[in-house]
Design a protein around this motif. Structure first.
Motif: not given
Length: 284
Positions: A24-33
């Motif tokens: 994927s192409e992301w813009d400043a992602p912040r990932f939470e699980r």
């Protein structure tokens, strides 16, 4: 952009989700699980808790693992939160706010524009973690409790998905076409096992009888994503080809040099399929 990645109790983060994030192409992602505390038999066990957690944290995208449960949870959570869902997604494109997914039996790839939030996705099968992909950086973790079965439902027994769909998680598959007619199913399974693989069959081979139709590959059978798929004695009908399209590496063996399957293969061998398989098994 805040993204929630749903993890099951027996897998911290699935290879399918890791492959989706990498593609994927992301813009400043912040990932939470978001870790589900237990396995889910039906959506009601987790949907209220997922909705409550979404109301508190408000991620823009919620991503579920591949499979029937992921499809159900993504669809029903989107309905509960006023968002939109896409099942079996292949990639996200931040610049255009579009989701890619296979359509028409994997013959085409569609890009679907997203006009609502949250976007609840279940990802497509990807076989295994892509080479070099270490997984996304996780900036936060939360535990999601799983409730009991709703009143009136009782779990009598459990069957693993692999028992219902024996090829679903196979890393290697040998697919037999009509060229395998001279072998019994036990012989084909033994030949595949000698190559560290599971045996599968084209629809044409299943129609000849004597094999387990739960191992049929294609639009009317199982859609696979193994690391290696070897096809012996199949011409490459469109419905079958769609079932192996997500394979990482395809070896096609056929006596007909003009068989359509060769166009899809990474390696093509013009020869008798069974003879080649036996030769490969002897080298294993």
């Amino acid at each position: 952009m805040n993204i929630a990645l749903i993890a099951t109790n027996d897998e911290p983060l699935s290879a399918d989700i890791i492959a989706f994030v990498a593609a994927s192409e992301w813009d400043a992602p912040r990932f939470e699980r978001w870790q589900l505390a237990a396995s889910v038999c039906c959506g009601e066990q987790a949907l209220p808790q997922l909705e409550e957690h979404w109301q508190r944290t408000r991620p823009e995208i919620v991503i579920f693992p591949a499979g029937i449960t992921g499809d159900e949870l993504a669809t029903r959570l989107a309905w509960r939160t006023g968002g939109v869902s896409v099942c079996q997604a292949q990639a996200w494109h931040s610049a255009t706010r579009c989701v890619s997914k296979a359509v028409y039996g994997n013959a085409l790839t569609a890009r679907l524009a997203v006009a609502a939030s949250p976007l609840c996705l279940s990802v497509a099968r990807a076989g295994s973690r892509p080479s070099g992909a270490a997984g996304p950086q996780i900036d936060g973790e939360d535990a999601i409790p799983v409730g009991p079965l709703p009143e009136g439902l009782q779990l009598l027994s459990e069957t693993r998905r692999e028992e219902i769909q024996p090829l679903s998680q196979a890393r290697r598959v040998v697919a037999f076409g009509q060229g395998g007619e001279c072998l019994s199913e036990d012989e084909m399974k033994a030949l595949a096992k000698s190559l560290g693989a599971e045996a599968g069959y084209t629809r044409q081979r299943v129609m000849l009888g004597g094999v387990d139709d739960a191992r049929m590959i294609g639009v009317s059978g199982q859609m696979l994503a193994p690391e290696l798929c070897i096809i012996a004695g199949a011409s490459g009908a469109a419905a079958f080809s769609a079932g192996i399209a997500q394979s990482q590496f395809i070896v096609a063996i056929n006596t007909d040099a003009d068989a359509p399957l060769f166009a899809q293969a990474d390696v093509g061998i013009v020869d008798d399929g069974l003879a080649v398989l036996r030769a490969l098994a002897a080298l294993s």
